[in-house]
Enzyme design. Structure first.
Site, PDB file in Angstrom:
ATOM      1  N   SER A 119       0.821  -1.212   0.000  1.00 35.43           N
ATOM      2  CA  SER A 119       0.000   0.000   0.000  1.00 35.43           C
ATOM      3  C   SER A 119       0.850   1.255   0.000  1.00 35.43           C
ATOM      4  CB  SER A 119      -0.953   0.003   1.195  1.00 35.43           C
ATOM      5  OG  SER A 119      -0.272  -0.355   2.365  1.00 35.43           O
ATOM      6  N   HIS A 140      -3.087  -3.370  -5.960  1.00 35.12           N
ATOM      7  CA  HIS A 140      -3.418  -2.879  -4.618  1.00 35.12           C
ATOM      8  C   HIS A 140      -4.909  -3.057  -4.327  1.00 35.12           C
ATOM      9  CE1 HIS A 140      -3.836   0.639  -1.605  1.00 35.12           C
ATOM     10  NE2 HIS A 140      -3.436  -0.445  -0.974  1.00 35.12           N
ATOM     11  N   GLU A 152      -6.268  -1.054  -7.428  1.00 32.12           N
ATOM     12  CA  GLU A 152      -5.374  -0.144  -8.142  1.00 32.12           C
ATOM     13  C   GLU A 152      -4.328  -0.989  -8.859  1.00 32.12           C
ATOM     14  OE1 GLU A 152      -5.358   3.889  -5.483  1.00 32.12           O
ATOM     15  OE2 GLU A 152      -3.942   2.345  -4.936  1.00 32.12           O
ATOM     16  N   ASN A 190      -5.321   6.596  -1.833  1.00 29.49           N
ATOM     17  CA  ASN A 190      -4.828   7.186  -0.583  1.00 29.49           C
ATOM     18  C   ASN A 190      -4.389   8.635  -0.774  1.00 29.49           C
ATOM     19  OD1 ASN A 190      -5.369   5.160   1.213  1.00 29.49           O
ATOM     20  ND2 ASN A 190      -3.406   4.128   0.898  1.00 29.49           N
TER      21      ASN A 190
END
Ligand code: NAI
Length: 507
Positions: A119, A140, A152, A190
């Site tokens: 991550s 991800h 992702e 994120n």
């Protein structure tokens, strides 16, 4: 290449979820871990989850048993596996550990595409130790994997087209949505998710409003399902504060991504949120304790008002029995509509007395909650009477202090600007930016859709006002946003790029 056999390395929270989704999608999975008991626990967990899904009617018993039959324990994480088509690694988040595993896999699974579920580590950095870095790609997933149907896909600088194609294929096989993100700190989701909490924490640290008020405004005026503080409480500051810090540091201190001392101090005091029973809210027996809405005795006759600009608000007040004047008088309370500016400045610009003036965020007028802004010079008794008149509309009323701009405007501007800056750097495509926010962050609308809904011009006006008033480069509008605002284009429109001219360079 078809994906028949997959190896999952790491049987923790993420590896289990990935294995579960893979076997239910028809892929044979060998689950491995450095700790043998973790594999057994993982197999047991996935088996139980799949059986439970059959009990809930999500699949037939026969389908569940067929899926379970596709799951088995692998010999070891880096055991020879010439027939493995894809390896997904989900072990501890350490660069050296991941590099060592992939270095061994280069020969152990010579025919597999190699994928990391990291991550926060760079895919390019993990692949740097490989002889054939083109084999490695980032995949991800989000926690919990069976519920979060987004992945992702992150190519490193040396990832090959085949690895990306296989990544896309497996995501499709899973029935998930893939978004392509550049190998940058926080990847897409994120990074996108920084816009809301950073600005909410900034508003809080200016003592403009309490967390519960900011959350209410975020839900009722910005249109989010969850406010930033409830969300941080749910995730836990032990998880969300480090993400704030790593994305900020990863972008070398871009002020748009600046974290806050508020979460740093709370983290140090173990006020993590739901999991410790105390966060921005208190939790009794795991149940969030939400302070009551302020009680305001509605009274349409409490004051006579002059509404300076907002005709919709004037109509609403009239319809609620409030006497609304068309000119300011000495005795009427003036209501101004600040956009990208403090209420006191809006009062001065309107030529009305700031001691007899309140602001109502015009963005709040269309919704179920009116946000009232109290300028520093306001006569408190007049403010209270104005609040009673506003409550006569039947809308909920949230009262905040004056700040550089009303709260909802600041949250919207920050979300849209961070999304636009991501588009500007080509970190992800506009469509993927909105998809990532909807599926990864649970936003009803992505940042670019949100900006289009309010109009890019309005968002730029808010940001320019904030920048001018505070001098804080956090509020500089991204070029993507400003260009589209000035040209009247959609924020989702990529526009014409040099490559679209099809007059490629020679050679
Ligand atoms: P976890 O701690 O639940 O599981 C990690 C597993 O890896 C453990 O079973 C451990 O025994 C095993 N392991 C550790 N070192 C190993 C090694 N050298 N060889 C083989 N197995 C080893 O961790 P979690 O949460 O599943 O995270 C795994 C990866 O997924 C990390 O890279 C993390 O950053 C990433 N990730 C985590 C998310 C989350 O919310 N937990 C979300 C998205 C990605």
């Amino acid at each position: 290449m078809t994906i028949r056999r997959m190896r999952v390395i790491g049987a923790g929270a993420m590896g289990r979820g990935i294995a579960q989704v893979a076997v239910t999608a028809g892929i044979e999975v060998e689950l491995t871990d450095g700790v043998e008991s973790a594999v057994d626990a993982g197999l047991e967990f996935v088996t139980a989850m799949i059986r439970r899904s059959a009990e809930k009617g999500q699949r037939t018993d026969a389908e569940a048993e067929a899926a379970i039959a596709r799951l088995r324990a692998g010999a070891a994480p880096t055991a020879p596996g010439p027939d493995v088509d894809l390896v997904i690694e989900a072990v501890v988040e350490r660069l050296d550990v991941k590099q060592a595993i992939f270095a061994e896999l280069e020969t152990a699974t010579p025919n597999a595409v190699l994928a990391s579920n990291t991550s926060s580590l760079s895919i390019t950095a993990i692949a740097a130790v490989l002889d054939r870095p083109e084999r490695l790609v980032g995949l991800h997933f989000f926690n919990p994997v069976p519920l979060m149907r987004l992945v992702e896909i992150v190519p490193g600088l040396r990832t090959g087209a085949e690895a990306v194609a296989v990544a896309r294929r497996v995501v499709r096989l899973f029935g998930y949505t893939g978004v392509l993100a550049k190998d940058t700190p926080g990847f897409l989701v994120n990074h996108l998710g920084r816009g809301l909490p950073t600005e909410a924490l900034q508003v809080l640290s200016e003592t403009v409003a309490e967390p519960v008020d900011i959350d209410r405004i975020a839900r009722d005026t910005v249109g989010l399902k969850m406010g930033p503080f409830e969300l941080m409480d749910l995730t836990g500051l032990d998880v969300s504060h480090p993400v704030l810090e790593t994305v900020f540091a990863g972008f070398y201190g871009d002020p748009r991504l600046r974290p806050s001392t508020v979460t740093a101090t709370r983290l140090s005091g173990n006020l993590l949120g739901r999991k410790t029973g105390a966060g921005f809210y208190r939790y009794d027996g795991g149940i969030q304790q939400v302070p009551d809405e302020p009680s305001i005795d509605a009274d349409p006759a409490a004051v006579v008002v002059y509404v300076n600009e907002d005709t919709a608000l004037a109509e609403l007040l009239r319809a609620s029995g409030v006497r609304v004047l068309t000119e300011p008088t000495e005795h009427a309370v003036s209501i101004v509509s600040p956009v990208g500016t403090p209420t006191y400045r809006a009062a001065l610009a309107a030529g009305v007395n700031p001691a007899h003036t309140i602001g109502v965020d015009p963005l709040s007028v269309a919704g179920e909650r009116l946000t009232v802004v109290v300028p520093a010079m306001l006569d408190a008794a007049i403010g209270a009477a104005a609040a009673r008149a506003l409550a006569a509309t039947g809308r909920r009323v949230t009262i905040t202090a004056d700040g550089p701009a009303p709260v909802a405007q600041r949250l919207i501007a920050s979300i849209v600007n961070v999304g636009s800056a991501i588009a500007e750097t080509g970190l992800a495509d506009p469509a993927d930016i909105d998809l990532g926010a909807r599926l990864g962050l649970g936003y009803p609308r992505g940042p670019l859709e949100l900006g289009d809904a309010h109009g890019p011009r309005l968002v730029v006006r808010i940001l320019d006002g904030l920048l001018e008033y505070t001098g804080d480069p956090r509020y500089r509008a991204s070029a993507w946003l400003r260009t589209r605002a000035e040209l009247g284009m959609s924020l989702r429109d990529r526009g014409t790029r040099p490559v679209d001219l099809h007059v490629g360079r020679e050679g």
